[in-house]
Design a protein around this motif. Structure first.
Motif, short mmCIF file in Angstrom:
data_model
loop_
_atom_site.label_atom_id
_atom_site.label_comp_id
_atom_site.label_asym_id
_atom_site.label_seq_id
_atom_site.Cartn_x
_atom_site.Cartn_y
_atom_site.Cartn_z
N GLY A 172 0.91 -1.22 0.02
CA GLY A 172 0.00 0.00 0.13
C GLY A 172 0.68 1.23 -0.04
N ASP A 173 1.65 1.63 -1.13
CA ASP A 173 2.41 2.69 -1.26
C ASP A 173 2.14 3.49 -2.52
N VAL A 174 1.49 4.61 -2.16
CA VAL A 174 0.79 5.55 -3.46
C VAL A 174 2.03 6.08 -4.10
N ALA A 175 3.13 6.29 -3.49
CA ALA A 175 4.45 6.91 -4.30
C ALA A 175 5.02 5.71 -5.14
N LEU A 176 5.00 4.68 -4.69
CA LEU A 176 5.48 3.34 -5.59
C LEU A 176 4.67 3.51 -6.73
N ARG A 177 3.14 3.21 -6.47
CA ARG A 177 2.21 2.87 -7.67
C ARG A 177 2.78 3.98 -8.58
N ARG A 178 2.69 5.35 -8.16
CA ARG A 178 2.86 6.37 -9.19
C ARG A 178 4.17 6.43 -9.84
N ARG A 179 5.37 6.00 -9.24
CA ARG A 179 6.64 5.61 -10.06
C ARG A 179 6.36 4.51 -10.99
N VAL A 180 5.75 3.54 -10.77
CA VAL A 180 5.40 2.30 -11.63
C VAL A 180 4.63 2.77 -12.99
N HIS A 181 3.60 3.49 -12.59
CA HIS A 181 2.61 3.91 -13.64
C HIS A 181 3.39 5.02 -14.61
N ARG A 182 4.15 5.64 -13.90
CA ARG A 182 5.19 6.60 -15.05
C ARG A 182 6.23 5.88 -15.50
N LEU A 183 6.78 4.83 -15.08
CA LEU A 183 7.55 3.95 -16.00
C LEU A 183 6.98 3.13 -16.88
#
Length: 269
Positions: free
Chosen positions: A113-124
């Motif tokens: 449950g890590d919003v920052a990680l999800r954002r990073r993966v989405h941008r990748l």
């Protein structure tokens, strides 16, 4: 699996070291048998829900804000939960990105449950859509890796210190000298003896933008000068380091709002 169970599947192998495959899929009825991978599976659930077992313990992924990380060599399955199925995006990461010795931590908690990680993966994922922007994708992968290592208790983030400005200046000199040839993140870190995310953070803090964005800006500036000098867009593209004219068009229009051809047609001579 019934008829029409697979609504949409797209898969490709990007030109980014460490990512063996990208998979985007929409399943309405599907049940994966128990299996293992030699890679890490990093999944974004964009819609729907998935029930899966990892090392014989069942989990429910129902929240699109979360990230699922499945380690290599550990048996797992997966199945749809309700009729509308699920949409997912998966990155298959080699053990060069995350060592398999960290699998135990991922088995204990595969749903992050890590919003920052999800954002990073989405941008990748977004960067991987454009095969011609490998520098950006490599940079974004470095930050995804860093965040995952923090979750796996294998890394602590160190903010740039005073040496960061000097490191940023050296990277800027490299980029200025290699506008046309370009630079990979691996080359930059090897030449400057720096950790990838530390290098990018130092540059971004010093100059206000990441290095891949800075390099693209240099190429657009050089392209404008060549276009005003009468060069054809198709020749300008490769001369300034873009893969082809379509690659130039995408970035030129994003920067200036018009294509190179429109820009030259309205230029004063």
């Amino acid at each position: 699996m019934g008829a029409g169970a697979i609504r949409d599947v797209e898969a490709w192998r990007p030109r980014v070291p460490g990512i063996t495959e990208v998979l985007h899929a929409h399943f309405t009825e599907h049940a994966y048998p128990v299996h293992t991978h030699t890679t890490w599976d990093l999944m974004l659930l964009d819609d729907g829900a998935v029930d899966f077992a990892l090392d014989r313990r069942r989990h429910d992924a129902t929240d699109a804000s979360r990230v699922v990380l499945l380690p290599p060599g550990v048996p797992h399955d997966g199945r749809t939960v309700h009729p509308r199925g699920f949409r997912k995006r998966v990155l298959y990461l080699s053990t060069d990105v995350l060592p398999d010795r960290l699998a135990g931590k991922a088995v204990a908690g595969p749903i992050l449950g890590d919003v920052a990680l999800r954002r990073r993966v989405h941008r990748l994922h977004a960067a991987l859509r454009d095969e011609d922007d490998a520098f950006e994708a490599q940079s974004r992968l470095a930050f995804v890796r860093e965040r995952l290592l923090v979750h796996l208790d294998a890394h602590r983030v160190r903010p740039p210190g005073r040496e960061g400005d000097r490191l940023a200046a050296r990277l800027r000199e490299l980029l200025d000298a290699r506008v046309s040839d370009g630079l990979t993140l691996d080359e930059a870190t090897a030449l400057l003896h720096a950790h990838p995310t530390h290098l990018i953070r130092s540059f971004s803090r010093t100059y206000g933008l990441p290095p891949h964005t800075y390099l693209t800006g240099l190429r657009i500036d050089r392209a404008r000068r060549l276009l005003l000098a009468g060069r054809r867009p198709v020749d300008v593209a490769t001369a300034v380091g873009f893969y082809d004219q379509a690659h130039l068009n995408r970035h030129f229009k994003r920067h200036l709002g018009v294509t190179p051809l429109t820009f030259t047609r309205h230029a004063r001579t």
